[in-house]
Scaffold this active site. Structure first.
Site, mmCIF file in Angstrom:
data_model
loop_
_atom_site.group_PDB
_atom_site.id
_atom_site.type_symbol
_atom_site.label_atom_id
_atom_site.label_comp_id
_atom_site.label_asym_id
_atom_site.label_seq_id
_atom_site.Cartn_x
_atom_site.Cartn_y
_atom_site.Cartn_z
ATOM 1 N N ASP A 31 0.834 -1.208 0.000
ATOM 2 C CA ASP A 31 0.000 0.000 0.000
ATOM 3 C C ASP A 31 0.870 1.260 0.000
ATOM 4 O OD1 ASP A 31 -2.365 1.400 0.002
ATOM 5 O OD2 ASP A 31 -2.635 1.313 2.175
ATOM 6 N N SER A 76 -7.581 -5.411 -5.088
ATOM 7 C CA SER A 76 -8.688 -5.950 -4.288
ATOM 8 C C SER A 76 -10.014 -5.856 -5.045
ATOM 9 C CB SER A 76 -8.801 -5.173 -2.969
ATOM 10 O OG SER A 76 -9.355 -3.887 -3.197
ATOM 11 N N ASN A 79 -10.960 -2.402 -5.234
ATOM 12 C CA ASN A 79 -10.173 -1.525 -6.119
ATOM 13 C C ASN A 79 -10.830 -1.332 -7.494
ATOM 14 O OD1 ASN A 79 -6.955 -2.731 -4.848
ATOM 15 N ND2 ASN A 79 -8.149 -0.960 -4.198
HETATM 16 C C1 IPE Z 1 -5.372 -2.696 -0.041
HETATM 17 O O1 IPE Z 1 -5.042 -1.380 -0.215
HETATM 18 C C2 IPE Z 1 -5.430 -3.401 -1.361
HETATM 19 C C3 IPE Z 1 -4.135 -3.607 -2.019
HETATM 20 C C4 IPE Z 1 -2.967 -3.295 -1.530
HETATM 21 C C5 IPE Z 1 -4.232 -4.244 -3.302
HETATM 22 P P1 IPE Z 1 -6.163 -0.237 -0.384
HETATM 23 O O2 IPE Z 1 -5.446 1.033 -0.540
HETATM 24 O O3 IPE Z 1 -7.113 -0.628 -1.459
HETATM 25 O O4 IPE Z 1 -6.927 -0.337 1.012
HETATM 26 P P2 IPE Z 1 -7.644 0.806 1.851
HETATM 27 O O5 IPE Z 1 -8.554 1.545 0.908
HETATM 28 O O6 IPE Z 1 -6.576 1.673 2.399
HETATM 29 O O7 IPE Z 1 -8.369 0.078 2.932
HETATM 30 C C1 IPE Z 2 -1.518 0.309 -3.355
HETATM 31 O O1 IPE Z 2 -1.348 1.684 -3.379
HETATM 32 C C2 IPE Z 2 -1.786 -0.266 -4.723
HETATM 33 C C3 IPE Z 2 -3.183 -0.733 -4.915
HETATM 34 C C4 IPE Z 2 -4.110 -0.721 -4.013
HETATM 35 C C5 IPE Z 2 -3.513 -1.223 -6.221
HETATM 36 P P1 IPE Z 2 -2.582 2.698 -3.357
HETATM 37 O O2 IPE Z 2 -2.985 2.965 -4.759
HETATM 38 O O3 IPE Z 2 -3.664 2.185 -2.481
HETATM 39 O O4 IPE Z 2 -1.886 3.976 -2.722
HETATM 40 P P2 IPE Z 2 -2.465 4.945 -1.609
HETATM 41 O O5 IPE Z 2 -2.963 4.087 -0.479
HETATM 42 O O6 IPE Z 2 -3.556 5.732 -2.244
HETATM 43 O O7 IPE Z 2 -1.304 5.781 -1.204
HETATM 44 MG MG MG Z 3 -4.079 2.405 -0.495
#
Ligand code: IPE
Ligand code: IPE
Ligand code: MG
Length: 251
Positions: A31, A76, A79
């Site tokens: 993340d 996810s 996502n």
């Molecule tokens: C979790 O991260 C999913 C992945 C790393 C693929 P998210 O960024 O989607 O989760 P939340 O929104 O912070 O809970």
């Molecule tokens: C994790 O990084 C990658 C995925 C969830 C696909 P994020 O895209 O969630 O990055 P933040 O949490 O917005 O910084």
């Molecule tokens: Mg994230």
């Protein structure tokens, strides 16, 4: 790879990592790509691109250490709600990653596995994914398990439906259902439960990842954003894991 990086053997010695006490299964919630980009006034997609480089480095390190299973939460079920632009950029990065890493996986004996609602992935991504899984299926080294379009609740619903259908058809006695039956009907039926769960970017939550499987996993949350996550920090986390007292409810 960072060319200034010391050979892994040196790093293992320096950190005091015991290669006989490594986790059998490491799972990572990758993340912080978006925040990494924002800090640099870049767009989120640049963050995902940089994050893909971290994936390469952590896969290589895990393989060099001899960790048997590495699960990466890459996308996810939730996502899918992100902008079309971001979703399609993530899908094309995934495809590019699979294409470029296939020779690396073959060379290093890595077997690819994927968990999640793979049927929701775009056709071209799914094709490359299935081809890579098939090409690497007999590789004897580490299992690289990608969680793609994955959600822990959706996985549990799917398992419940399968068991209910078997019970309704008369091939399963409800009274015979055990924890092992449940595990055997999850996407992860062929994998051990994670020993260590790492989440980058500091969020203190699970975000629908491996809900059943992490019952007794050791947790490690670091504030480092995924694109900045280094081999050095990964080794420190593994060292820290080796000093934990895993009790599984015993005194
Ligand atoms: C979790 O991260 C999913 C992945 C790393 C693929 P998210 O960024 O989607 O989760 P939340 O929104 O912070 O809970
Ligand atoms: C994790 O990084 C990658 C995925 C969830 C696909 P994020 O895209 O969630 O990055 P933040 O949490 O917005 O910084
Ligand atoms: Mg994230």
């Amino acid at each position: 790879m960072n060319s200034k990086q010391a050979p892994i053997e040196e790093a293992i010695l320096e950190k005091g990592i015991d290669l006989h006490q490594l986790p059998v299964h490491v799972a990572i919630i990758m993340d912080g790509n978006g925040r990494w980009a924002k800090q640099r006034l870049l767009n989120r997609i640049n963050g995902h691109e940089k994050g893909a480089e971290t994936v390469r480095s952590i896969v290589t390190t895990s393989r060099e250490l001899g960790i048997p299973t590495l699960t990466l939460y890459a996308f996810s079920t939730e996502n899918w709600q992100r902008s079309t632009l971001e979703v399609s950029a993530l899908m094309s990065l995934l495809k590019k990653f699979l294409e470029s890493e296939k020779p690396v996986m073959m060379e290093n004996g890595i077997r690819l596995n994927a968990i999640g609602q793979l049927e929701r992935l775009p056709h071209d991504v799914r094709n490359v994914l299935y081809q890579t899984i098939a090409a690497t299926r007999n590789n004897p080294g580490m299992v690289l398990n990608l969680a793609l379009s994955y959600g822990g609740r959706a996985e549990i619903v799917r398992m419940t439906r399968i068991l209910a259908e078997k019970a309704a058809a008369g091939s399963l006695d409800p009274q015979s259902i055990t924890e092992e039956t449940v595990s055997a009907h999850l996407y992860t039926h062929n994998l051990p439960d994670p020993d260590l769960l790492i989440r980058t970017s500091g969020e203190m939550r699970i975000s629908n990842f491996l809900l059943w499987q992490i019952a007794y996993s050791e947790l490690h949350i670091t504030r480092t954003l995924w694109p900045d996550f280094s081999r050095d920090e990964y080794l420190d986390i593994l060292k820290d894991y080796q000093q934990r007292d895993r009790r599984f409810g015993n005194a």
